[in-house]
Design a protein around this motif. Structure first.
Motif, PDB file in Angstrom:
ATOM      1  N   THR A  65       0.839  -1.193   0.000  1.00 22.74           N
ATOM      2  CA  THR A  65       0.000   0.000   0.000  1.00 22.74           C
ATOM      3  C   THR A  65       0.877   1.247   0.000  1.00 22.74           C
ATOM      4  N   LYS A  66       0.272   2.377  -0.301  1.00 21.76           N
ATOM      5  CA  LYS A  66       1.009   3.639  -0.331  1.00 21.76           C
ATOM      6  C   LYS A  66       1.582   3.966   1.047  1.00 21.76           C
ATOM      7  N   GLU A  67       0.795   3.739   2.083  1.00 19.86           N
ATOM      8  CA  GLU A  67       1.242   4.029   3.450  1.00 19.86           C
ATOM      9  C   GLU A  67       2.411   3.128   3.853  1.00 19.86           C
ATOM     10  N   ALA A  68       2.330   1.850   3.515  1.00 19.14           N
ATOM     11  CA  ALA A  68       3.406   0.917   3.862  1.00 19.14           C
ATOM     12  C   ALA A  68       4.685   1.265   3.106  1.00 19.14           C
ATOM     13  N   THR A  69       4.550   1.648   1.845  1.00 19.31           N
ATOM     14  CA  THR A  69       5.721   2.043   1.060  1.00 19.31           C
ATOM     15  C   THR A  69       6.367   3.286   1.649  1.00 19.31           C
ATOM     16  N   GLN A  70       5.552   4.245   2.067  1.00 20.11           N
ATOM     17  CA  GLN A  70       6.092   5.448   2.690  1.00 20.11           C
ATOM     18  C   GLN A  70       6.777   5.130   4.015  1.00 20.11           C
ATOM     19  N   GLU A  71       6.194   4.212   4.781  1.00 22.60           N
ATOM     20  CA  GLU A  71       6.812   3.818   6.044  1.00 22.60           C
ATOM     21  C   GLU A  71       8.153   3.122   5.811  1.00 22.60           C
ATOM     22  N   LEU A  72       8.203   2.228   4.824  1.00 22.94           N
ATOM     23  CA  LEU A  72       9.465   1.558   4.505  1.00 22.94           C
ATOM     24  C   LEU A  72      10.508   2.551   4.004  1.00 22.94           C
ATOM     25  N   GLU A  73      10.080   3.513   3.188  1.00 26.12           N
ATOM     26  CA  GLU A  73      11.014   4.531   2.701  1.00 26.12           C
ATOM     27  C   GLU A  73      11.528   5.382   3.862  1.00 26.12           C
ATOM     28  N   SER A  74      10.665   5.690   4.799  1.00 26.59           N
ATOM     29  CA  SER A  74      11.085   6.446   5.972  1.00 26.59           C
ATOM     30  C   SER A  74      12.096   5.660   6.799  1.00 26.59           C
ATOM     31  N   LEU A  75      11.853   4.367   6.973  1.00 29.11           N
ATOM     32  CA  LEU A  75      12.807   3.518   7.688  1.00 29.11           C
ATOM     33  C   LEU A  75      14.137   3.436   6.946  1.00 29.11           C
ATOM     34  N   MET A  76      14.074   3.353   5.616  1.00 31.19           N
ATOM     35  CA  MET A  76      15.286   3.298   4.805  1.00 31.19           C
ATOM     36  C   MET A  76      16.105   4.578   4.993  1.00 31.19           C
ATOM     37  N   ILE A  77      15.442   5.709   4.924  1.00 31.00           N
ATOM     38  CA  ILE A  77      16.131   6.997   5.090  1.00 31.00           C
ATOM     39  C   ILE A  77      16.716   7.111   6.498  1.00 31.00           C
ATOM     40  N   HIS A  78      15.947   6.671   7.493  1.00 26.60           N
ATOM     41  CA  HIS A  78      16.430   6.711   8.875  1.00 26.60           C
ATOM     42  C   HIS A  78      17.702   5.871   9.030  1.00 26.60           C
ATOM     43  N   ALA A  79      17.718   4.676   8.441  1.00 26.41           N
ATOM     44  CA  ALA A  79      18.898   3.813   8.532  1.00 26.41           C
ATOM     45  C   ALA A  79      20.085   4.426   7.800  1.00 26.41           C
ATOM     46  N   ILE A  80      19.842   5.050   6.661  1.00 32.59           N
ATOM     47  CA  ILE A  80      20.932   5.682   5.908  1.00 32.59           C
ATOM     48  C   ILE A  80      21.525   6.840   6.695  1.00 32.59           C
ATOM     49  N   VAL A  81      20.666   7.672   7.269  1.00 34.13           N
ATOM     50  CA  VAL A  81      21.152   8.822   8.047  1.00 34.13           C
ATOM     51  C   VAL A  81      21.871   8.341   9.309  1.00 34.13           C
ATOM     52  N   LYS A  82      21.344   7.312   9.944  1.00 33.81           N
ATOM     53  CA  LYS A  82      21.958   6.771  11.164  1.00 33.81           C
ATOM     54  C   LYS A  82      23.379   6.278  10.904  1.00 33.81           C
ATOM     55  N   HIS A  83      23.595   5.667   9.737  1.00 34.75           N
ATOM     56  CA  HIS A  83      24.918   5.131   9.397  1.00 34.75           C
ATOM     57  C   HIS A  83      25.708   6.076   8.502  1.00 34.75           C
ATOM     58  N   LYS A  84      25.238   7.302   8.363  1.00 38.81           N
ATOM     59  CA  LYS A  84      25.918   8.364   7.619  1.00 38.81           C
ATOM     60  C   LYS A  84      26.222   7.989   6.174  1.00 38.81           C
ATOM     61  N   GLY A  85      25.348   7.209   5.564  1.00 43.95           N
ATOM     62  CA  GLY A  85      25.472   6.890   4.150  1.00 43.95           C
ATOM     63  C   GLY A  85      26.590   5.946   3.787  1.00 43.95           C
ATOM     64  N   SER A  86      27.252   5.373   4.783  1.00 46.46           N
ATOM     65  CA  SER A  86      28.396   4.501   4.490  1.00 46.46           C
ATOM     66  C   SER A  86      27.968   3.035   4.454  1.00 46.46           C
ATOM     67  N   LEU A  87      26.920   2.761   3.690  1.00 45.52           N
ATOM     68  CA  LEU A  87      26.392   1.404   3.589  1.00 45.52           C
ATOM     69  C   LEU A  87      26.300   0.972   2.135  1.00 45.52           C
ATOM     70  N   ASP A  88      26.500  -0.316   1.918  1.00 44.99           N
ATOM     71  CA  ASP A  88      26.136  -0.854   0.611  1.00 44.99           C
ATOM     72  C   ASP A  88      24.715  -1.411   0.743  1.00 44.99           C
ATOM     73  N   GLN A  89      24.180  -1.960  -0.315  1.00 42.34           N
ATOM     74  CA  GLN A  89      22.789  -2.387  -0.312  1.00 42.34           C
ATOM     75  C   GLN A  89      22.532  -3.514   0.702  1.00 42.34           C
ATOM     76  N   ALA A  90      23.441  -4.471   0.793  1.00 45.42           N
ATOM     77  CA  ALA A  90      23.267  -5.588   1.733  1.00 45.42           C
ATOM     78  C   ALA A  90      23.308  -5.093   3.180  1.00 45.42           C
ATOM     79  N   ALA A  91      24.239  -4.204   3.485  1.00 45.95           N
ATOM     80  CA  ALA A  91      24.336  -3.657   4.847  1.00 45.95           C
ATOM     81  C   ALA A  91      23.126  -2.782   5.163  1.00 45.95           C
ATOM     82  N   LEU A  92      22.623  -2.061   4.175  1.00 45.84           N
ATOM     83  CA  LEU A  92      21.431  -1.243   4.377  1.00 45.84           C
ATOM     84  C   LEU A  92      20.222  -2.134   4.683  1.00 45.84           C
ATOM     85  N   PHE A  93      20.105  -3.243   3.989  1.00 41.73           N
ATOM     86  CA  PHE A  93      19.015  -4.186   4.246  1.00 41.73           C
ATOM     87  C   PHE A  93      19.057  -4.657   5.697  1.00 41.73           C
TER      88      PHE A  93
END
Length: 114
Positions: free
Chosen positions: A39-67
Motif C-alpha cells: 500500500t502507499k502508506e506501507a511504502t512510505q513507512e518503509l522509505e522512511s525507515l530506509m532513510i532513517h537507517a541511511i542517516v543513522k549510518h551516515k550513508g556509508s552502507l552498501d545495499q546488503a548492509a542497508l538491508f
C-alpha cells in the motif's frame, strides 16, 4: 406456451454466467490485508525507515548492509513487513532515485536527507 430448446439453452447459460461471476467475486480480495506491504502508506513507512537507517549510518552502507540495518531498526515491524527482502529494498531505492533525479547512490540519499 412452450419454450424452444435454444431459449432454454440461453436461460441456462445466463444462470451459469451469473453464478460464475458471483463465485469469482466471492474469491477476490475485497479489503486490504493487515500485513499488506504494497500500500502507499506501507511504502512510505518503509522509505522512511530506509532513510532513517541511511542517516543513522551516515550513508556509508552498501545495499546488503542497508538491508540488515533497516531490519535491525526499532520501528521495523517484522510481522507487517515479513515479505521485505533485498529486491523490495532495491525497488524502494529506485523509487527514491526516480523521485529525486539528481541522486543515484545511497551516499547521495544521505547528503540529501541529513
Amino acid at each position: 406456451m412452450e419454450l424452444s430448446l435454444s431459449t432454454w439453452m440461453m436461460i441456462i447459460f445466463i444462470i451459469a454466467l451469473i453464478i460464475g461471476i458471483w463465485k469469482i467475486y466471492v474469491f477476490l480480495p475485497n479489503r486490504a490485508l493487515p500485513d499488506d506491504d504494497t500500500t502507499k502508506e506501507a511504502t512510505q513507512e518503509l522509505e522512511s525507515l530506509m532513510i532513517h537507517a541511511i542517516v543513522k549510518h551516515k550513508g556509508s552502507l552498501d545495499q546488503a548492509a542497508l538491508f540488515d540495518a533497516i531490519r535491525e531498526l526499532d520501528g521495523f515491524d517484522r510481522k507487517r513487513f515479513w515479505r521485505f527482502n533485498r529486491n523490495r529494498l532495491e525497488h524502494l531505492l529506485n523509487r527514491y532515485y526516480l523521485l529525486h533525479p539528481k541522486i543515484d547512490t545511497i551516499e547521495g540519499i544521505y547528503l540529501n536527507e541529513k
